[in-house]
Design a protein around this motif. Structure first.
Motif, mmCIF file in Angstrom:
data_model
loop_
_atom_site.group_PDB
_atom_site.id
_atom_site.type_symbol
_atom_site.label_atom_id
_atom_site.label_comp_id
_atom_site.label_asym_id
_atom_site.label_seq_id
_atom_site.Cartn_x
_atom_site.Cartn_y
_atom_site.Cartn_z
ATOM 1 N N ASP A 17 0.810 -1.323 0.018
ATOM 2 C CA ASP A 17 -0.016 0.059 0.053
ATOM 3 C C ASP A 17 0.953 1.314 -0.054
ATOM 4 O O ASP A 17 0.621 2.223 -0.562
ATOM 5 C CB ASP A 17 -1.054 0.155 1.296
ATOM 6 N N ASP A 18 1.944 1.254 0.619
ATOM 7 C CA ASP A 18 2.973 2.419 0.678
ATOM 8 C C ASP A 18 3.918 2.381 -0.621
ATOM 9 O O ASP A 18 4.479 3.397 -0.637
ATOM 10 C CB ASP A 18 3.879 2.290 1.911
ATOM 11 N N GLY A 19 3.724 1.650 -1.471
ATOM 12 C CA GLY A 19 4.339 1.867 -2.728
ATOM 13 C C GLY A 19 5.597 0.993 -2.993
ATOM 14 O O GLY A 19 6.415 1.287 -4.050
ATOM 15 N N TYR A 20 5.707 0.044 -2.251
ATOM 16 C CA TYR A 20 6.996 -0.900 -2.410
ATOM 17 C C TYR A 20 6.702 -1.936 -3.361
ATOM 18 O O TYR A 20 5.694 -2.671 -3.457
ATOM 19 C CB TYR A 20 7.466 -1.259 -1.157
ATOM 20 N N LEU A 21 7.800 -2.197 -4.256
ATOM 21 C CA LEU A 21 7.562 -3.409 -5.140
ATOM 22 C C LEU A 21 7.868 -4.788 -4.164
ATOM 23 O O LEU A 21 9.126 -4.610 -3.076
ATOM 24 C CB LEU A 21 8.629 -3.152 -5.976
ATOM 25 N N PRO A 22 7.499 -5.771 -4.186
ATOM 26 C CA PRO A 22 7.955 -7.081 -3.527
ATOM 27 C C PRO A 22 9.352 -7.394 -3.691
ATOM 28 O O PRO A 22 10.013 -7.868 -2.643
ATOM 29 C CB PRO A 22 6.906 -8.105 -4.208
ATOM 30 N N THR A 34 14.938 2.334 7.013
ATOM 31 C CA THR A 34 13.697 2.905 5.947
ATOM 32 C C THR A 34 14.320 3.302 4.966
ATOM 33 O O THR A 34 13.871 3.151 3.708
ATOM 34 C CB THR A 34 12.730 3.451 6.564
ATOM 35 N N GLU A 35 15.566 4.186 4.948
ATOM 36 C CA GLU A 35 16.193 5.022 3.943
ATOM 37 C C GLU A 35 16.721 3.753 3.221
ATOM 38 O O GLU A 35 16.706 4.073 1.850
ATOM 39 C CB GLU A 35 17.233 5.762 4.665
ATOM 40 N N LYS A 36 17.313 2.747 3.482
ATOM 41 C CA LYS A 36 17.789 1.948 2.734
ATOM 42 C C LYS A 36 16.923 1.190 1.848
ATOM 43 O O LYS A 36 17.132 0.703 0.528
ATOM 44 C CB LYS A 36 18.646 0.878 3.694
ATOM 45 N N LEU A 37 15.751 0.838 2.567
ATOM 46 C CA LEU A 37 14.361 0.068 2.010
ATOM 47 C C LEU A 37 14.062 1.190 0.892
ATOM 48 O O LEU A 37 13.872 0.604 -0.452
ATOM 49 C CB LEU A 37 13.425 -0.236 2.792
ATOM 50 N N LEU A 38 14.031 2.381 0.869
ATOM 51 C CA LEU A 38 13.555 3.583 -0.319
ATOM 52 C C LEU A 38 14.633 3.505 -1.272
ATOM 53 O O LEU A 38 14.179 3.352 -2.390
ATOM 54 C CB LEU A 38 13.258 4.644 0.485
ATOM 55 N N TRP A 39 15.847 3.230 -0.993
ATOM 56 C CA TRP A 39 16.945 3.462 -1.946
ATOM 57 C C TRP A 39 16.834 2.086 -2.908
ATOM 58 O O TRP A 39 16.914 2.093 -4.136
ATOM 59 C CB TRP A 39 18.247 3.207 -1.281
ATOM 60 N N LEU A 40 16.567 0.906 -2.196
ATOM 61 C CA LEU A 40 16.480 -0.153 -2.893
ATOM 62 C C LEU A 40 15.117 -0.257 -3.716
ATOM 63 O O LEU A 40 15.061 -0.562 -5.045
ATOM 64 C CB LEU A 40 16.256 -1.517 -1.990
ATOM 65 N N ASN A 41 14.054 0.345 -3.391
ATOM 66 C CA ASN A 41 12.836 0.345 -4.142
ATOM 67 C C ASN A 41 12.940 1.222 -5.131
ATOM 68 O O ASN A 41 12.576 0.784 -6.510
ATOM 69 C CB ASN A 41 11.608 0.791 -3.036
ATOM 70 N N GLN A 42 13.462 2.225 -5.340
ATOM 71 C CA GLN A 42 13.816 3.085 -6.285
ATOM 72 C C GLN A 42 14.624 2.467 -7.187
ATOM 73 O O GLN A 42 14.408 2.400 -8.612
ATOM 74 C CB GLN A 42 14.395 4.598 -6.046
ATOM 75 N N HIS A 43 15.917 1.589 -6.865
ATOM 76 C CA HIS A 43 16.398 0.944 -8.028
ATOM 77 C C HIS A 43 15.531 -0.118 -8.732
ATOM 78 O O HIS A 43 15.751 -0.022 -9.842
ATOM 79 C CB HIS A 43 17.585 0.096 -7.031
ATOM 80 N N TYR A 44 14.730 -0.941 -7.957
ATOM 81 C CA TYR A 44 14.172 -1.711 -8.476
ATOM 82 C C TYR A 44 12.876 -1.015 -9.698
ATOM 83 O O TYR A 44 12.587 -1.556 -10.546
ATOM 84 C CB TYR A 44 13.181 -2.714 -7.581
ATOM 85 N N LEU A 58 6.213 3.764 -5.450
ATOM 86 C CA LEU A 58 5.026 3.774 -6.526
ATOM 87 C C LEU A 58 3.694 4.682 -6.208
ATOM 88 O O LEU A 58 2.995 5.389 -6.900
ATOM 89 C CB LEU A 58 4.536 2.262 -6.615
ATOM 90 N N LYS A 59 3.565 4.760 -4.882
ATOM 91 C CA LYS A 59 2.707 5.803 -4.365
ATOM 92 C C LYS A 59 2.904 7.169 -4.490
ATOM 93 O O LYS A 59 2.290 7.901 -5.157
ATOM 94 C CB LYS A 59 2.303 5.255 -2.710
ATOM 95 N N GLU A 60 4.313 7.312 -4.289
ATOM 96 C CA GLU A 60 4.737 8.549 -4.777
ATOM 97 C C GLU A 60 4.626 9.074 -6.166
ATOM 98 O O GLU A 60 4.291 10.105 -6.522
ATOM 99 C CB GLU A 60 6.258 8.908 -4.078
ATOM 100 N N LEU A 61 5.074 7.982 -6.805
ATOM 101 C CA LEU A 61 4.979 8.250 -8.576
ATOM 102 C C LEU A 61 3.559 8.565 -8.818
ATOM 103 O O LEU A 61 3.483 9.681 -9.345
ATOM 104 C CB LEU A 61 5.865 6.910 -9.017
ATOM 105 N N ALA A 62 2.500 7.774 -8.391
ATOM 106 C CA ALA A 62 1.239 7.999 -8.659
ATOM 107 C C ALA A 62 1.009 9.565 -8.167
ATOM 108 O O ALA A 62 0.334 10.214 -9.141
ATOM 109 C CB ALA A 62 0.092 7.147 -8.131
ATOM 110 N N GLU A 63 1.022 9.741 -7.078
ATOM 111 C CA GLU A 63 0.793 11.146 -6.385
ATOM 112 C C GLU A 63 1.408 12.235 -7.302
ATOM 113 O O GLU A 63 0.844 13.207 -7.599
ATOM 114 C CB GLU A 63 1.095 11.205 -5.127
ATOM 115 N N SER A 64 2.714 12.048 -7.663
ATOM 116 C CA SER A 64 3.483 13.164 -8.609
ATOM 117 C C SER A 64 2.910 13.109 -9.839
ATOM 118 O O SER A 64 3.297 13.947 -10.657
ATOM 119 C CB SER A 64 4.942 12.881 -8.441
#
Length: 469
Positions: free
Chosen positions: A251-256, A299-309, A353-359
């Motif tokens: 729901d928060d926009g992370y890829l599995p 969480t910062e590391k997870l966000l970095w990984l998510n953007q990478h994917y 992905l949530k941020e991407l949709a919002e933006s």
């Protein structure tokens, strides 16, 4: 021998990151060894177990892609099997009836704690005790009193516990229902589990369970007890750190894939490598490489990984995952570019992905007004001429592509003898409503010719009205 592992959550809550990591490690080991993975729902706590939690666990496993060969099994459907074996242990003298009241046991515990002793059952009924004919009773396992229990843990090495430290645990309650520690042993035996991967909070249960395996004549599986996950402040992981349902990450926009990659590194490593595909995880994973130390959730590391994917996975796949968020935010994607075209442009600027949709709303919906700060800074009288010139050039284009759009902006700046910023910034505010966006030519391309020209026209009108006010 076929390797067989299991994930056996209690459905008293959602699947959180700690449970998901345990499931991942069990799943990876089975895949690495060419074995099988079992899902078992340990629902013996009938009062606290819920169907909602069961559904959430299965949904979380599906979303993470941790598929299983067997299951889900439910312990509540196997009570007859457990009770038949408890009856067998009674007949063999390996278990006994205990008539001690709750009041006696509570008093015993309080006294032991007051005396600085480890709270434990004192064995009053172990060799028989007086009782009323109709008195309620539990069944206790007759734990050996001599010797030790030793097992080699894949993570922690050799662990040895004296039997004298273990009490006679209850294996059947007064209502006839079997208890967790007994059910787990029977399940792992019946299901052929060869390796048990679970949290370190189960270490104290393991010697007790090993003695039950021996009493039943069952093979003892190998064990790997993984350390807990802490918050980035060193405290026990809580909701504020990220100990929420795995589906909250969706729901928060992370890829599995990002969450799996992050979780596998919370306690396991392969050199300095940070990025792992699922196939690489399978090929490289070993229980021996799991760290004994607790891991800190970052969480910062997870966000970095998510953007990478988001940036490196196929746009088609990311778009499939992204569609859920557009729908959740009630943005109609039929009114703008295909999501597969949007992903490469916006993923560089967003971490979820949530941020991407919002933006990305301005690609699909017209905005009612310009951002006040951006308009004040960029939609000034001096912007009128460049906006009008770019509008006319864009309207005249017969081939709508990024190169042609870029040339229009460049030509307008050259004709008016202005720097690109004097043209580009008012133009960005005009077409997006705000002061930030990806490259202007790509942004205008995806917004579309008709919509872009109309928005620039509104910006020209806004500037004119401002000049006259």
């Amino acid at each position: 021998m076929t390797v067989k592992t299991r994930f056996a959550p209690s459905p008293t809550g959602f699947l959180h990151v700690g449970g998901a990591r345990t499931a991942l490690y069990s799943w990876l080991y089975a895949r690495n060894q060419g074995g099988q993975f079992v899902l078992r729902i340990e629902d013996t706590d009938i009062e606290r177990s819920t169907q909602e939690a069961i559904d959430a666990i299965i949904e979380g496993m599906d979303w993470l892609g941790l598929n299983w060969e067997e299951g889900p099994y439910y312990q509540t459907k196997r009570f007859d099997r457990y009770n038949s074996l408890i009856d067998q242990l009674l007949e063999e003298g390996k278990a006994y009836k205990c008539y001690c009241s709750r009041e006696r046991l509570d008093g015993l515990r309080e006294q032991q704690m007051a005396d600085g002793e480890k709270p434990r059952y004192d064995g009053k009924c172990r060799d028989g005790a007086e009782h009323d004919a109709d008195a309620p009773f539990v069944i206790r396992f007759r734990n050996p009193q001599e010797g030790t229990v030793t097992f080699d843990d894949h993570v922690r090495g050799s662990i040895e516990v004296a039997n004298g430290e273990l009490d006679d645990l209850i294996i059947r309650r007064t209502d006839g229902s079997p208890t967790y520690n007994f059910c787990v042993v029977v399940d792992d035996w019946d299901m052929g589990i060869t390796q048990v991967v679970r949290g370190e909070d189960h270490i104290n249960n393991t010697p007790r369970q090993i003695n039950i395996y021996h009493a039943l004549g069952a093979p003892v599986p190998e064990f790997a007890h993984v350390s807990m996950i802490l918050g980035d402040d060193g405290a026990k992981l809580s909701k504020r750190h990220g100990a929420v349902s795995v589906m909250q990450y969706r729901d928060d926009g992370y890829l599995p894939e990002a969450l799996l990659n992050y979780l596998v590194r919370l306690g396991w490593s392969n050199g300095d490598q940070e990025i792992f595909s699922k196939q690489e995880m399978i090929e490289l994973f070993s229980l021996k490489a799991i760290s004994k130390s607790a891991s800190a959730f970052n969480t910062e590391k997870l966000l970095w990984l998510n953007q990478h994917y988001m940036k490196t996975m196929s746009a088609d796949y990311v778009a499939e995952q992204l569609a859920w968020h557009f729908n959740d935010q009630k943005i109609d994607v039929a009114n703008g570019p295909a999501l597969t075209e949007l992903v490469p442009v916006m993923a560089e600027r967003c971490h979820t992905l949530k941020e991407l949709a919002e933006s990305s709303r301005y690609y699909y919906e017209d905005f009612a007004q310009f951002d006040a700060a951006a308009a004040k800074k960029h939609l000034r009288p001096v912007a009128q001429a460049p906006l009008e010139l770019v509008k006319d050039k864009l309207a005249a284009l017969t081939d709508w592509n990024a190169e042609a759009i870029h040339q229009c902006i460049q030509d307008a700046a050259a004709e008016l003898e202005l720097g690109m910023g004097k043209v580009g910034m008012p133009l960005r505010v005009a077409v997006t409503g705000a002061g930030q966006s990806p490259s202007l030519d790509q942004t205008i391309l995806l917004i579309g010719q008709t919509r872009a020209v109309e928005r620039i026209g509104k910006a020209v009108e806004f500037v004119a009205n401002r000049a006259n006010s």
